[in-house]
Design a protein around this motif. Structure first.
Motif, PDB file in Angstrom:
ATOM      1  N   ILE A 174      92.291  33.122  20.034  1.00 21.07           N
ATOM      2  CA  ILE A 174      91.161  33.313  20.825  1.00 21.07           C
ATOM      3  C   ILE A 174      90.105  32.448  20.220  1.00 21.07           C
ATOM      4  O   ILE A 174      89.767  32.587  19.157  1.00 21.07           O
ATOM      5  N   ASP A 175      89.378  31.606  20.877  1.00 18.65           N
ATOM      6  CA  ASP A 175      88.308  30.969  20.339  1.00 18.65           C
ATOM      7  C   ASP A 175      86.909  31.548  20.366  1.00 18.65           C
ATOM      8  O   ASP A 175      86.088  31.239  19.391  1.00 18.65           O
ATOM      9  N   VAL A 176      86.415  32.251  21.205  1.00 18.54           N
ATOM     10  CA  VAL A 176      85.273  33.053  21.222  1.00 18.54           C
ATOM     11  C   VAL A 176      85.434  34.402  21.759  1.00 18.54           C
ATOM     12  O   VAL A 176      86.042  34.746  22.683  1.00 18.54           O
ATOM     13  N   VAL A 177      84.940  35.465  20.893  1.00 24.19           N
ATOM     14  CA  VAL A 177      84.690  36.707  21.441  1.00 24.19           C
ATOM     15  C   VAL A 177      83.250  37.100  21.890  1.00 24.19           C
ATOM     16  O   VAL A 177      82.467  36.786  20.946  1.00 24.19           O
ATOM     17  N   ILE A 178      83.286  37.415  22.938  1.00 19.80           N
ATOM     18  CA  ILE A 178      81.554  37.860  23.500  1.00 19.80           C
ATOM     19  C   ILE A 178      81.847  39.433  23.756  1.00 19.80           C
ATOM     20  O   ILE A 178      82.447  39.799  24.438  1.00 19.80           O
ATOM     21  N   SER A 179      80.700  40.269  22.864  1.00 20.30           N
ATOM     22  CA  SER A 179      80.789  41.357  22.900  1.00 20.30           C
ATOM     23  C   SER A 179      79.304  41.554  23.270  1.00 20.30           C
ATOM     24  O   SER A 179      78.378  40.783  23.568  1.00 20.30           O
ATOM     25  N   ASP A 180      79.003  43.020  22.818  1.00 23.75           N
ATOM     26  CA  ASP A 180      77.601  43.467  22.970  1.00 23.75           C
ATOM     27  C   ASP A 180      76.993  43.944  21.584  1.00 23.75           C
ATOM     28  O   ASP A 180      77.854  43.753  20.550  1.00 23.75           O
TER      29      ASP A 180
END
Length: 253
Positions: free
Chosen positions: A226-232
């Motif tokens: 995975i290149d980018v993990v977007i969470s909160d």
């Protein structure tokens, strides 16, 4: 402590210990047992706990997968922030694949109306939402539709992915950890997700912070894929650092 904060802590304890007890929770939070029972009822309605005699257990222990409509009612503000942050990963043109899921569905809702893209999906509801956008070329992967997630799976969905190349895959997951990678309860969905990542130049995971305490039956990727993990912002700094150490950039929206 607000009810929502208490409920999040109850859920964290249930996932950590495998079970929570009404009387113990009432003592720990200095509230009545009736208040705790209302909290457990709310969490059960959200699809994350299952009530049992005297307490509750997390749904992961049952191998239970909440229905799409149930999951769509949870973490709504966080999912919307994640989706808006994901817009930064959209190419100016080209092709993307958007995985079936409630957070990825938020991305579909906020896609710029004038961006000319080919968008590939494995979800009839997402295909319907996208098809009315005149700037988009929408391709839906065929196959068996899973009633619980409304995702298409099996060979008719897998075969086209083997011949496709997209700029970005926007992925959903049920669980994620540095040790176990990205996991989901259903092996057929795991196979589609794996093929989506394989077809993409870059892969972006959209996942609220609750997904990082779960591990499910079928792994479909390691974090290094995975290149980018977007969470909160509910994802704490230590967990974010552990994820980043495994490879991807981490964004907390």
């Amino acid at each position: 402590m607000y009810a929502e904060e208490r409920q999040q802590e109850i859920l964290r304890r249930a996932r950590e210990a495998g079970r929570v007890d009404v009387v113990t929770l009432a003592e720990d939070f200095a509230v009545t047992t009736e208040t705790i029972r209302r909290d457990l009822t709310a969490l059960e309605r959200a699809g994350v706990l299952r009530r049992v005699h005297g307490g509750a257990i997390p749904v992961e222990r049952l191998g239970f997968e909440p229905a799409l409509a149930t999951r769509d009612e949870v973490m709504t503000a966080e999912k919307e922030r994640i989706a808006k942050a994901a817009l930064a990963e959209l190419p100016e043109d080209g092709a993307v694949v958007i995985d079936a899921g409630t957070t990825t569905a938020r991305l579909v809702q906020v896609l710029p109306p004038d961006r000319e893209l080919t968008v590939i999906v494995n979800s009839p509801p997402l295909a319907t939402a996208l098809a009315v956008r005149p700037a988009l070329n929408v391709i839906m992967l065929g196959g068996r539709v899973r009633g619980r997630t409304l995702a298409t799976v099996d060979d008719w969905a897998l075969r086209p992915l083997a011949d496709l190349h997209v700029d970005v895959a926007f992925m959903a997951t049920n669980g994620c950890s540095a040790a176990r990678g990205l996991t989901t309860p259903d092996p057929a969905e795991a196979a589609i997700k794996r093929a989506m990542i394989g077809a993409a130049q870059r892969s972006v995971l959209l996942a609220d912070h609750t997904k990082f305490t779960n591990t499910y039956l079928a792994r479909f990727a390691t974090l290094s894929e995975i290149d980018v993990v977007i969470s909160d912002t509910g994802l704490d700094a230590a967990a974010a650092a552990e994820i980043a150490a495994a490879g991807p950039e981490v964004v907390r929206a």
